[in-house]
Design a protein around this motif. Sequence first.
Motif, PDB file in Angstrom:
ATOM      1  N   GLN A 173       0.817  -1.216   0.000  1.00 19.83           N
ATOM      2  CA  GLN A 173       0.000   0.000   0.000  1.00 19.83           C
ATOM      3  C   GLN A 173       0.849   1.264   0.000  1.00 19.83           C
ATOM      4  OE1 GLN A 173      -3.548   0.211   2.485  1.00 19.83           O
ATOM      5  NE2 GLN A 173      -2.943   2.256   3.118  1.00 19.83           N
ATOM      6  N   CYS A 174       1.614   1.488   1.055  1.00 18.81           N
ATOM      7  CA  CYS A 174       2.395   2.718   1.153  1.00 18.81           C
ATOM      8  C   CYS A 174       3.492   2.516   2.203  1.00 18.81           C
ATOM      9  CB  CYS A 174       1.520   3.916   1.511  1.00 18.81           C
ATOM     10  SG  CYS A 174       0.501   3.686   2.965  1.00 18.81           S
ATOM     11  N   PRO A 175       4.523   3.344   2.135  1.00 20.33           N
ATOM     12  CA  PRO A 175       5.598   3.184   3.121  1.00 20.33           C
ATOM     13  C   PRO A 175       5.160   3.613   4.512  1.00 20.33           C
ATOM     14  CG  PRO A 175       6.020   5.076   1.700  1.00 20.33           C
ATOM     15  CD  PRO A 175       4.783   4.396   1.179  1.00 20.33           C
ATOM     16  N   VAL A 223      -0.506  -8.931  -4.831  1.00 16.08           N
ATOM     17  CA  VAL A 223      -1.164  -7.670  -4.481  1.00 16.08           C
ATOM     18  C   VAL A 223      -1.617  -7.782  -3.034  1.00 16.08           C
ATOM     19  CG1 VAL A 223      -3.057  -6.107  -5.043  1.00 16.08           C
ATOM     20  CG2 VAL A 223      -1.868  -7.346  -6.885  1.00 16.08           C
ATOM     21  N   MET A 224      -0.970  -6.994  -2.170  1.00 14.01           N
ATOM     22  CA  MET A 224      -1.192  -7.114  -0.736  1.00 14.01           C
ATOM     23  C   MET A 224      -2.121  -6.018  -0.228  1.00 14.01           C
ATOM     24  SD  MET A 224       2.539  -8.423   0.529  1.00 14.01           S
ATOM     25  CE  MET A 224       3.458  -7.052  -0.130  1.00 14.01           C
ATOM     26  N   GLY A 225      -3.350  -6.401   0.043  1.00 12.23           N
ATOM     27  CA  GLY A 225      -4.316  -5.499   0.632  1.00 12.23           C
ATOM     28  C   GLY A 225      -5.350  -5.001  -0.351  1.00 12.23           C
ATOM     29  N   ASP A 226      -6.507  -4.640   0.213  1.00 11.08           N
ATOM     30  CA  ASP A 226      -7.633  -4.178  -0.605  1.00 11.08           C
ATOM     31  C   ASP A 226      -7.359  -2.842  -1.278  1.00 11.08           C
ATOM     32  OD1 ASP A 226      -8.895  -6.433   0.263  1.00 11.08           O
ATOM     33  OD2 ASP A 226     -10.354  -5.400   1.540  1.00 11.08           O
ATOM     34  N   VAL A 227      -6.642  -1.948  -0.606  1.00 15.44           N
ATOM     35  CA  VAL A 227      -6.358  -0.650  -1.212  1.00 15.44           C
ATOM     36  C   VAL A 227      -5.499  -0.843  -2.460  1.00 15.44           C
ATOM     37  CG1 VAL A 227      -5.229   1.600  -0.869  1.00 15.44           C
ATOM     38  CG2 VAL A 227      -6.622   0.603   0.961  1.00 15.44           C
ATOM     39  N   LYS A 269     -12.611  -1.332 -10.818  1.00 18.99           N
ATOM     40  CA  LYS A 269     -13.884  -2.042 -10.670  1.00 18.99           C
ATOM     41  C   LYS A 269     -13.750  -3.535 -10.894  1.00 18.99           C
ATOM     42  CE  LYS A 269     -16.545   1.973 -12.052  1.00 18.99           C
ATOM     43  NZ  LYS A 269     -17.373   2.592 -13.070  1.00 18.99           N
ATOM     44  N   ASN A 270     -12.644  -3.978 -11.479  1.00 13.73           N
ATOM     45  CA  ASN A 270     -12.433  -5.409 -11.721  1.00 13.73           C
ATOM     46  C   ASN A 270     -11.850  -6.142 -10.509  1.00 13.73           C
ATOM     47  OD1 ASN A 270     -13.337  -5.312 -14.416  1.00 13.73           O
ATOM     48  ND2 ASN A 270     -11.351  -4.507 -15.059  1.00 13.73           N
ATOM     49  N   PHE A 271     -11.569  -5.413  -9.421  1.00 12.55           N
ATOM     50  CA  PHE A 271     -11.011  -6.042  -8.226  1.00 12.55           C
ATOM     51  C   PHE A 271     -12.070  -6.894  -7.551  1.00 12.55           C
ATOM     52  CE2 PHE A 271     -10.001  -5.615  -3.553  1.00 12.55           C
ATOM     53  CZ  PHE A 271      -8.976  -6.532  -3.564  1.00 12.55           C
ATOM     54  N   ARG A 272     -11.751  -8.187  -7.421  1.00 14.04           N
ATOM     55  CA  ARG A 272     -12.653  -9.151  -6.778  1.00 14.04           C
ATOM     56  C   ARG A 272     -11.855  -9.993  -5.791  1.00 14.04           C
ATOM     57  NH1 ARG A 272     -15.371 -12.689 -11.225  1.00 14.04           N
ATOM     58  NH2 ARG A 272     -15.803 -13.796  -9.308  1.00 14.04           N
ATOM     59  N   LYS A 273     -12.286 -10.000  -4.562  1.00 18.05           N
ATOM     60  CA  LYS A 273     -11.575 -10.762  -3.535  1.00 18.05           C
ATOM     61  C   LYS A 273     -11.948 -12.242  -3.530  1.00 18.05           C
ATOM     62  CE  LYS A 273     -12.661  -7.757  -0.230  1.00 18.05           C
ATOM     63  NZ  LYS A 273     -12.702  -7.155   1.106  1.00 18.05           N
ATOM     64  N   LEU A 321      -3.774 -12.522  -4.674  1.00 22.74           N
ATOM     65  CA  LEU A 321      -4.243 -11.518  -3.725  1.00 22.74           C
ATOM     66  C   LEU A 321      -3.899 -11.984  -2.318  1.00 22.74           C
ATOM     67  CD1 LEU A 321      -7.769 -10.765  -5.241  1.00 22.74           C
ATOM     68  CD2 LEU A 321      -5.611  -9.571  -5.677  1.00 22.74           C
ATOM     69  N   GLN A 322      -3.304 -11.095  -1.567  1.00 22.46           N
ATOM     70  CA  GLN A 322      -2.866 -11.408  -0.218  1.00 22.46           C
ATOM     71  C   GLN A 322      -3.335 -10.314   0.736  1.00 22.46           C
ATOM     72  OE1 GLN A 322      -1.919 -13.987   1.062  1.00 22.46           O
ATOM     73  NE2 GLN A 322       0.180 -14.576   0.650  1.00 22.46           N
ATOM     74  N   TRP A 323      -3.422 -10.667   1.991  1.00 28.87           N
ATOM     75  CA  TRP A 323      -3.570  -9.634   3.000  1.00 28.87           C
ATOM     76  C   TRP A 323      -2.223  -8.936   3.115  1.00 28.87           C
ATOM     77  CZ3 TRP A 323      -5.780 -14.317   5.582  1.00 28.87           C
ATOM     78  CH2 TRP A 323      -7.175 -14.339   5.484  1.00 28.87           C
ATOM     79  N   HIS A 324      -2.256  -7.680   3.471  1.00 32.08           N
ATOM     80  CA  HIS A 324      -1.010  -6.964   3.725  1.00 32.08           C
ATOM     81  C   HIS A 324      -0.414  -7.539   5.009  1.00 32.08           C
ATOM     82  CE1 HIS A 324       1.795  -3.736   4.594  1.00 32.08           C
ATOM     83  NE2 HIS A 324       1.651  -3.366   3.321  1.00 32.08           N
ATOM     84  N   PRO A 325       0.904  -7.633   5.108  1.00 33.79           N
ATOM     85  CA  PRO A 325       1.494  -8.177   6.341  1.00 33.79           C
ATOM     86  C   PRO A 325       1.095  -7.403   7.589  1.00 33.79           C
ATOM     87  CG  PRO A 325       3.208  -7.663   4.723  1.00 33.79           C
ATOM     88  CD  PRO A 325       1.904  -7.359   4.089  1.00 33.79           C
ATOM     89  N   SER A 326       0.789  -6.111   7.462  1.00 33.88           N
ATOM     90  CA  SER A 326       0.365  -5.354   8.648  1.00 33.88           C
ATOM     91  C   SER A 326      -0.954  -5.891   9.191  1.00 33.88           C
ATOM     92  CB  SER A 326       0.239  -3.858   8.324  1.00 33.88           C
ATOM     93  OG  SER A 326      -0.763  -3.634   7.357  1.00 33.88           O
ATOM     94  N   TYR A 327      -1.831  -6.383   8.308  1.00 40.44           N
ATOM     95  CA  TYR A 327      -3.081  -7.001   8.761  1.00 40.44           C
ATOM     96  C   TYR A 327      -2.773  -8.253   9.583  1.00 40.44           C
ATOM     97  CZ  TYR A 327      -7.334  -9.781   8.706  1.00 40.44           C
ATOM     98  OH  TYR A 327      -8.407 -10.559   9.083  1.00 40.44           O
ATOM     99  N   ILE A 328      -1.860  -9.055   9.099  1.00 42.82           N
ATOM    100  CA  ILE A 328      -1.479 -10.283   9.822  1.00 42.82           C
ATOM    101  C   ILE A 328      -0.869  -9.915  11.173  1.00 42.82           C
ATOM    102  CG2 ILE A 328      -0.005 -12.347   9.749  1.00 42.82           C
ATOM    103  CD1 ILE A 328      -2.429 -12.417   7.836  1.00 42.82           C
TER     104      ILE A 328
END
Length: 178
Positions: free
Chosen positions: A17-19, A100-104, A112-116, A132-139
């Motif tokens: 996502q971002c630093p 791709v880590m995270g929904d953002v 609009k093509n993003f589907r989890k 598609l992965q969760w961001h490590p910060s979520y974990i």
Amino acid sequence: IKGLERIKDQKIFLWAQCPGEEENIKGLELVGRSGELLWKTLAPLGIQRSDCAVQNIVRCRPTDENGDNRDPTKRELLCCSTYNDQAIQINKGNARVHVVMGDVAGTQLFGKNFRKDKPIFWYEPWNSYVVLQWHPSYILRQGGEKAGWDYYTWRDRFHAVKMCAQYSGRWGFVKSRG
């Protein structure tokens, strides 16, 4: 942190996502607590940082007036989208798999093509698989390695990343399953 010069011919492309604060200090993506968990999880699979092109979809650390982290604004996402496009062009289709880590990040890259509901799929415009992965910060917020099912699911999807990187082409992952 643009990091475009670090994109070479890596077979794995990681999108975060971002630093965070640590990343801003060091000028490198995924070197804080999230990065530590990520690289520790990838190490047993034989995946090292040098095997991956690493990019953030937002190139700066979004903070509020108190200096605390916040989600990026639509304007920040829009302004940084040009760097995302450049990163994909620089890669020239060399990546066999994009993580791709995270929904953002997913929403920014696929719109609009993003589907989890499909965590692993072939993406024709990039001529590669996407995981598609969760961001490590979520974990980390779930307890890191003690997060149970969330951690195991997250860790196990990296096995798919490894297989996609080893077996090229649209049917490479299927062929890897024997």
